[in-house]
Design an enzyme around this catalytic site. Structure first.
Site, short mmCIF file in Angstrom:
data_model
loop_
_atom_site.label_atom_id
_atom_site.label_comp_id
_atom_site.label_asym_id
_atom_site.label_seq_id
_atom_site.Cartn_x
_atom_site.Cartn_y
_atom_site.Cartn_z
N LYS A 1 4.79 -9.22 3.02
CA LYS A 1 3.97 -9.28 1.82
C LYS A 1 4.30 -10.54 1.00
CE LYS A 1 2.33 -5.22 2.89
NZ LYS A 1 3.14 -4.02 2.78
N ASP B 1 12.09 0.74 -2.09
CA ASP B 1 11.18 0.01 -1.21
C ASP B 1 10.50 -1.04 -2.08
OD1 ASP B 1 9.16 -0.98 0.36
OD2 ASP B 1 8.20 0.96 0.74
N TRP C 1 3.05 4.92 0.72
CA TRP C 1 4.32 4.47 1.31
C TRP C 1 5.46 5.38 0.88
CZ3 TRP C 1 3.25 1.79 5.27
CH2 TRP C 1 2.20 0.86 5.27
C1 LIG Z 1 3.39 -2.83 3.66
C2 LIG Z 1 4.34 -1.86 3.08
C3 LIG Z 1 5.19 -1.07 3.87
C4 LIG Z 1 5.16 -1.11 5.39
O1 LIG Z 1 5.82 -2.24 5.83
P1 LIG Z 1 6.07 -2.52 7.39
O2 LIG Z 1 6.98 -3.71 7.32
O3 LIG Z 1 4.75 -2.78 8.02
O4 LIG Z 1 6.73 -1.32 7.96
C5 LIG Z 1 6.07 -0.22 3.24
N1 LIG Z 1 6.12 -0.13 1.90
C6 LIG Z 1 5.32 -0.86 1.10
C7 LIG Z 1 5.44 -0.72 -0.37
C8 LIG Z 1 4.42 -1.75 1.67
O5 LIG Z 1 3.63 -2.48 0.87
#
Ligand SMILES: *Cc1c(COP(=O)(O)O)cnc(C)c1O
Length: 360
Positions: free
Chosen positions: A196, A172, A103
Site C-alpha cells: 500500500k 495492522d 481486514w
Molecule cells: C491490503 C490489506 C491487507 C492485506 O494485505 P496482504 O499483504 O495482501 O496480505 C491487510 N490489512 C489491511 C489494512 C490492508 O489494507
C-alpha cells in the site's frame, strides 16, 4: 515512453517516481557492483549493505529504538493475521480485537484458531462507517489488536487505543504506516504488507519489541516463528531482496521530504482537497463518518449506481485510474498514499465538478 497517469488504486499502489527510477538502475546494476539487485546472493556484501541501510533509514524515519526489532518477512499482512496469535496468544489466554472492517474480521478469524478472542468494540452495525470511540476489554488480554486504517471503508483511528494494564498493542498498519508519525513506545508489534504505502507486494514489514521474542506461546513450524527470523536477521531462507531494496529507497525518499511530520502535513492537505469537494457538493457524499475519516482512502458515492459506474469509466478515460470502490461499500474510492501527487487530487476534484455539472 508512455506517459504515466494518476493511479488511485488501493493496492498495489503508486510508488514515488524517483524511487522507480532508482530501482530501474538497480535492476541493471546494484550500487556499482556490476550485478543487478534481482541477481545478487542474499548473503553477499551488496545485500548486506541494502539490509543495513534499509533498517537504519527505517529507524531514523520513525525514531525506532534498539529495543525493537525490524523484520522483513513474506506472506503479506494476511500471514501476520495468523503469525501474531500463533506466537503470542497463549492457549489458556485471550486477546482483544477491535472489529473495524473486513481486514479486522480476517485477523479475528485467524486468532480464534489459537485462543480466546474477545471483541473489544465493533462498528459492524453501520457497515464499518466509523471507528468506535470506546472499547470494553475482556479480562487480562495478552494483547489488543486494531487496524489503524481501514482501507476498504475509508476510516481510521485518529489515535491509537489505550490497552488495559499488562496488555500491549498490536496493529495492522498496512495502509497507513509512515503516512504520519507513530509512537512506537505504545506498541508491542506492528505489521504492514508493503504494497500500500511502502513498496512492492513481496515484502511485509514487522516491527516488534525484542523482549516478546522470548515468549513464543507454542511449538510452531520454523518459518512461522518470529524468533527464527529475528535470529537470522530476516535471512533464514531466501528473502524478498528486491522488496527490501525498494522499501529502503522509499524510506530515503520520505526522509528527503522532511520525515513523517512533513509527510503527514502533505497527506492531510491532499485529503482535504478531496473531502472539501465532497462536502461542498449535493451530488457526491462521503461514506465514512467525518470523525473517522481516513486520509489515505477516501470513499464516496454518487446518487445512483449507474452514475457511479459512469463516473469510474469516464474518469479512467480521463487518466484517473483505480477509482472504483470496494464492493462492500460501493461507489468510489480514491487512495491517496504518500507517493500520490497533490496534482492528482486537484485533477480529481476538477473531474468531479465537471461530472456533477453534466449529470447533476
Ligand atoms: C491490503 C490489506 C491487507 C492485506 O494485505 P496482504 O499483504 O495482501 O496480505 C491487510 N490489512 C489491511 C489494512 C490492508 O489494507
Amino acid at each position: 515512453m508512455a506517459e504515466r497517469i494518476f493511479n488511485f488504486s488501493a493496492g498495489p499502489a503508486v510508488l514515488p517516481e524517483a524511487v522507480l527510477k532508482r530501482a530501474q538502475d538497480a535492476i541493471w546494476d546494484l550500487d556499482g557492483s556490476g550485478i543487478g539487485v534481482l541477481e545478487h546472493s542474499h548473503r553477499g556484501k551488496a545485500v548486506d549493505a541494502v539490509w543495513e541501510r534499509t533498517e537504519e533509514r527505517c529507524r531514523r524515519l520513525a525514531g525506532i529504538p534498539d529495543r525493537y526489532r525490524i523484520l522483513f518477512l513474506q506472506g503479506g499482512a494476511s500471514l501476520q493475521f495468523c503469525m501474531l496469535p500463533a506466537n503470542f496468544l497463549p492457549e489458556d489466554g485471550s486477546a482483544d480485537y477491535w472489529n473495524t472492517g473486513s481486514w479486522s474480521k480476517k485477523a479475528i478469524a485467524e486468532a480464534r484458531r489459537y485462543g480466546e478472542v474477545h471483541v473489544a468494540a465493533t462498528s459492524e452495525d453501520e457497515n464499518f462507517c466509523y471507528v468506535p470511540a470506546e472499547a470494553s476489554y475482556g479480562a487480562g488480554p495478552a494483547y489488543v489488536h486494531f487496524t489503524s486504517n481501514n482501507t476498504i471503508f475509508g476510516t481510521r483511528f485518529a489515535e491509537e487505543p489505550t490497552p488495559p494494564a499488562g496488555a500491549w498493542l498490536a496493529c495492522d498498519t498496512s495502509s497507513d504506516l509512515f503516512s504520519r508519525p507513530i509512537d512506537l513506545d505504545r506498541y508491542g508489534l506492528v505489521y504492514a504488507g508493503a504494497l500500500k504505502n511502502l513498496g512492492p507486494a513481496c515484502v511485509t514489514l514487522v516491527i516488534l519489541r525484542a523482549d516478546l521474542l522470548d515468549a513464543t506461546a507454542r511449538d510452531l513450524p520454523t518459518m512461522l516463528r518470529y524468533d527464527t527470523h529475528a535470529k537470522q536477521d530476516s535471512r533464514y531462507n531466501t528473502p524478498p531482496v528486491f522488496g527490501v531494496y525498494v522499501m529502503g529507497e522509499v524510506f530515503a525518499w520520505l526522509l528527503e521530504r522532511g520525515g513523517l511530520e512533513a509527510v503527514e502535513k502533505e497527506n492531510e492537505e491532499k485529503a482535504r482537497i478531496v473531502y472539501d469537494a465532497i462536502d461542498g457538493s449535493d451530488f457526491f457524499r462521503g461514506t465514512a463518518r467525518t470523525d473517522s475519516r481516513s486520509i489515505m482512502n477516501i470513499t464516496f458515492r454518487a446518487p445512483s449506481e449507474e452514475l457511479e459506474a459512469e463516473f469510474v469509466k469516464q474518469a479512467a478515460a480521463a487518466g484517473l485510474s483505480g477509482l472504483k470502490g470496494h464492493r462492500s461499500v460501493g461507489g468510489m474510492r480514491a487512495s491517496l498514499y504518500n507517493a500520490f501527487p497533490r496534482e492528482g487530487c486537484v485533477a480529481l476534484v476538477q473531474f468531479m465538478k465537471d461530472f456533477e455539472r453534466k449529470h447533476g
